[in-house]
Design an enzyme around this catalytic site. Structure first.
Site, short mmCIF file in Angstrom:
data_model
loop_
_atom_site.label_atom_id
_atom_site.label_comp_id
_atom_site.label_asym_id
_atom_site.label_seq_id
_atom_site.Cartn_x
_atom_site.Cartn_y
_atom_site.Cartn_z
N HIS A 29 38.72 42.09 42.45
CA HIS A 29 37.69 41.88 43.47
C HIS A 29 37.93 42.72 44.72
CE1 HIS A 29 40.45 39.62 46.04
NE2 HIS A 29 40.89 39.03 44.92
N GLU A 59 42.29 33.10 39.98
CA GLU A 59 43.64 33.50 40.34
C GLU A 59 44.62 32.35 40.11
OE1 GLU A 59 45.92 35.45 40.36
OE2 GLU A 59 45.60 36.74 42.11
#
Length: 216
Positions: A16, A89
């Site tokens: 990202h 994550e």
């Protein structure tokens, strides 16, 4: 894990864009942080490049920083994005929101053990192998839907991408850290060869090029 032989698929694992916590060097983990304006710009630039690979499918973590990054590629390609919690994550418990300095001050023994490469539940959270256990199957299931020569883009997070690469390459977990990190909006590419998945690009910010004279 390895894929069926001879199909020539590619998996692009794309981190990202930038967040405020990236700039402050705070552990984000599963905290749902948005992209900065710079992060949006990074995603738009990278999306234009990745679109040239003519991807066939996009899957993404459901956290906003990854979903917003994936949305930029969707806007360019017209492909839908499928979001998965499994691509989030690493959950880092009480470490989340703290800087490296703060973590070292409060949880020094655990922090040093992690820095030495020992299996550590950072902040009481997940082990890296547990992250791979949830993320790698998502990636493989999406890749298995591709036609021969197809391209899958996976939008996720630095730690999750590293553990997924390690798992798909069949590396010992103790060696996963040797893969190194990914810059914001950079990507790694796994190509499918006769013996399974192979890392062909790592922490790239430009289009992959053919490897000429490999192993010769």
């Amino acid at each position: 894990m390895s894929a069926p032989r001879g199909r020539g698929r590619r998996i692009v694992l794309w981190r990202h864009g930038q967040t405020a916590w990236n700039l402050e060097q705070r552990f984000q983990g599963t905290t749902d942080i948005e992209l900065t304006a710079a992060g949006v710009s990074q995603a738009r630039r990278a999306a234009r490049l990745l679109a040239a690979l003519t991807p066939d499918a996009i899957v993404s973590s459901d956290l906003r920083r990854a979903a917003a990054t994936a949305a930029e590629l969707s806007a360019v390609t017209g492909l839908p994005v499928t979001h998965y919690e499994g691509l989030r994550e690493t959950y880092a418990g009480v470490w989340q929101g703290l800087t490296h300095t703060e973590i070292n001050e409060r949880y020094g023994d655990q922090y040093e053990a992690w820095r030495r490469g020992e299996p550590v539940r950072r902040g009481g959270g997940e082990l890296e192998t547990e992250v791979a256990d949830r993320a790698a199957p998502v990636v493989l299931a999406a890749a298995d839907k591709l036609d021969d020569g197809g391209v899958l883009v996976v939008v996720s997070h630095g730690g999750t991408i590293r553990t997924t690469i390690g798992r798909l390459l069949g590396l010992d977990p103790a060696s996963w850290e040797s893969l190194g990190g990914l810059s914001n909006c950079s990507w790694s590419v796994l190509g499918e060869g006769a013996r399974g998945w192979r890392l062909t690009e790592h922490n790239a910010g430009s289009l992959p090029e053919a490897v000429l004279g490999d192993d010769t």
